[in-house]
Scaffold this motif. Structure first.
Motif: not given
Length: 504
Positions: A383-384, A417-422, A440-446, A470-471
């Motif tokens: 995460n950033l 998973t559910n990565l945040m990039v600011d 691989g399986a889905q990793l959630g939301t980018l 990711y979504i």
């Protein structure tokens, strides 16, 4: 007596006197008229000189903005000599170079609801936050000559990739996704670098066995939460929505209608102000300009790892770990290639990869101002996040990538998973992409909070019979309308520009 009576001496004298009187009146009238013309000419000259002095004030302020994009944030605390005043004051004045006495004074016009420019809140106190003037600020330049003054109001607006939440040069996949065969990638680099209107889909990719460049669609349910620009045409399938409000500009450089249908029916919703035949914005060929201004102790070589923490960072290189060290004073970190001959492919990516390439892995939480640039790739490996007031730029000559270990259809240890990039992201020659995006399986939301500018569209996952990656949740950071990460690259050459000039 008769001779005297016929004499004209007396008549001649009277006539001469009358003539002299008339001439005197004419001379007096001429002198009066000339005197009036002198006053009129002086007043006209003063008006012209005052107007030119007001223009000189705007040129002076623009010059300093071009030299330092953040000059405006300093309010009146700018280097001397200067003519910059708070609104309502013209105490500080400067003479016009080469003038015969004309001067000018500059007033900073605060944003609506504010009384003055405040260095503790330069954004809030100077930048208009809403309406048609959102993202701009104003100054008033008053020129003086004699007893005459002329005032001009200049409105400044930035021209930048960061005007947009989403920017692409080409609305098709990056050539690397047509690999791994290098000849196919080479053919895609040639064919897929054409725009839609140049005939990108008219011919197959050379050396691909009949494969065509991909048509990437914005689909029903897709929403661009901010302004958008593409140098291409938009591919549409269904009814996606572009823009949050009419203040968001949605621009396509293609001629009207600026989009093409990939499926039927297709009917995009343009909530933002939709413009076709928009000017093309092109990045420079590389980020070398950032390498040139990086301070020696913040220039690294080969593959490195950076962890951000507030206003400092820890840097790990092949020879050990340094830090924590403060962010550089000019806000730029640069990573150069050592020996880099390998070509990136998103398929089967492993780590650490080619350690001689100028790659930087980065994650952490920051509160300062920083731009991280790489001669090769930037890899987000965690995460950033921004803890308040900070701003981060990621600029790669090639790719900005999301770390994703995966093999045999299974996400590896450390997959995010559910990565945040600011951050504000710019890839000059390639894409923002997820490694092994089809594995691989889905990793959630980018979630990207900031801006994304890329040459080609980079995939972050796949959807259909097997969902991977990711979504997307991309949200514009509205601060980027008026501030930017340190020394962020602009289209060719960009700075604050005078968007409008009026009498005031």
């Amino acid at each position: 007596m008769r001779k005297r009576l016929r004499s004209e001496q007396g008549f001649t004298m009277a006539t001469t006197a009358l003539g002299m009187f008339v001439v005197s009146l004419l001379v007096l009238g001429t002198v009066t008229a000339v005197s009036g013309d002198v006053h009129l000419s002086r007043g006209d000259l003063d008006r012209k000189q005052a107007y030119e002095a007001a223009q000189a004030g705007i040129n002076d302020y623009s010059f300093h903005l071009n030299a330092d994009n953040n000059y405006w944030t300093r309010c009146t605390a700018v280097p001397n000599p200067n003519a910059v005043n708070q609104q309502g004051s013209t105490t500080r004045r400067r003479p016009v170079p080469g003038s015969t006495g004309a001067t000018y004074a500059i007033e900073l016009i605060p944003a609506t609801g504010h009384s003055s420019c405040d260095t503790a809140d330069s954004v809030g106190s100077m930048i208009e936050s809403s309406g048609a003037m959102a993202g701009s600020f104003r100054i008033r330049s008053t020129g003086y000559s004699g007893s005459t003054k002329v005032s001009l109001v200049a409105t400044y607006k930035r021209a930048s990739f960061l005007d947009y939440m989403y920017f692409t040069q080409l609305e098709t996949s990056d050539p690397v996704v047509y690999g791994p065969d290098p000849l196919t990638v080479q053919g895609a680099t040639q064919q897929c670098a054409l725009t839609y209107q140049q005939g990108r889909y008219n011919s197959a990719i050379p050396n691909s066995g009949g494969q065509f460049c991909s048509k990437i669609a914005f689909i029903s349910g897709d929403t661009i939460n901010g302004p958008l620009h593409t140098n291409d045409a938009l591919g549409i399938c269904g009814s996606p929505t572009f823009g949050r409000t009419s203040a968001d500009s949605i621009e396509a450089s293609a001629t009207s209608p600026g989009w093409f249908s990939i499926c039927s029916p297709s009917s995009p919703t343009f909530t933002g102000n939709y413009v076709t035949s928009a000017p093309v914005l092109t990045p420079p060929p590389s980020n070398q300009q950032l390498a040139n201004l990086t301070q020696p102790s913040y220039k690294f070589s080969g593959q490195i790892y950076i962890t951000l923490n507030g206003n400092s960072m820890t840097v790990t290189t092949g020879s050990g770990t340094v830090g924590p060290i403060a962010f550089p004073s000019n806000g730029v970190v640069y990573v150069t290639n050592n020996t880099c001959s390998s070509s990136y492919t998103p398929f089967g990516t492993t780590y650490p990869g080619a350690t001689g390439c100028g790659n930087v892995y980065v994650h952490g939480n920051y509160s300062g101002q920083l731009t991280i640039a790489a001669e090769n790739d930037v890899v987000v490996d965690g995460n950033l996040t921004n803890s308040g007031g900070g701003m981060l730029g990621l600029i790669a000559n090639n790719f900005v990538r999301v770390y994703h270990p995966c093999s045999n259809g299974t996400n590896g240890a450390g997959a995010l998973t559910n990565l945040m990039v600011d951050a504000a992201i710019l890839t000059i020659n390639h894409s923002f992409i997820v490694d092994n995006y089809n594995c691989g399986a889905q990793l959630g939301t980018l979630t990207v909070h900031g801006a994304i500018a890329q040459k080609f569209r980079g995939p972050v996952g796949t959807y259909g019979s097997a969902n991977t990656g990711y979504i997307k949740n991309y949200v514009y950071d509205d601060r980027l309308r008026y501030v930017e990460p340190p020394n962020f690259i602009d289209p060719v050459q960009s700075a604050w520009v005078v968007g409008r000039e009026t009498r005031g």
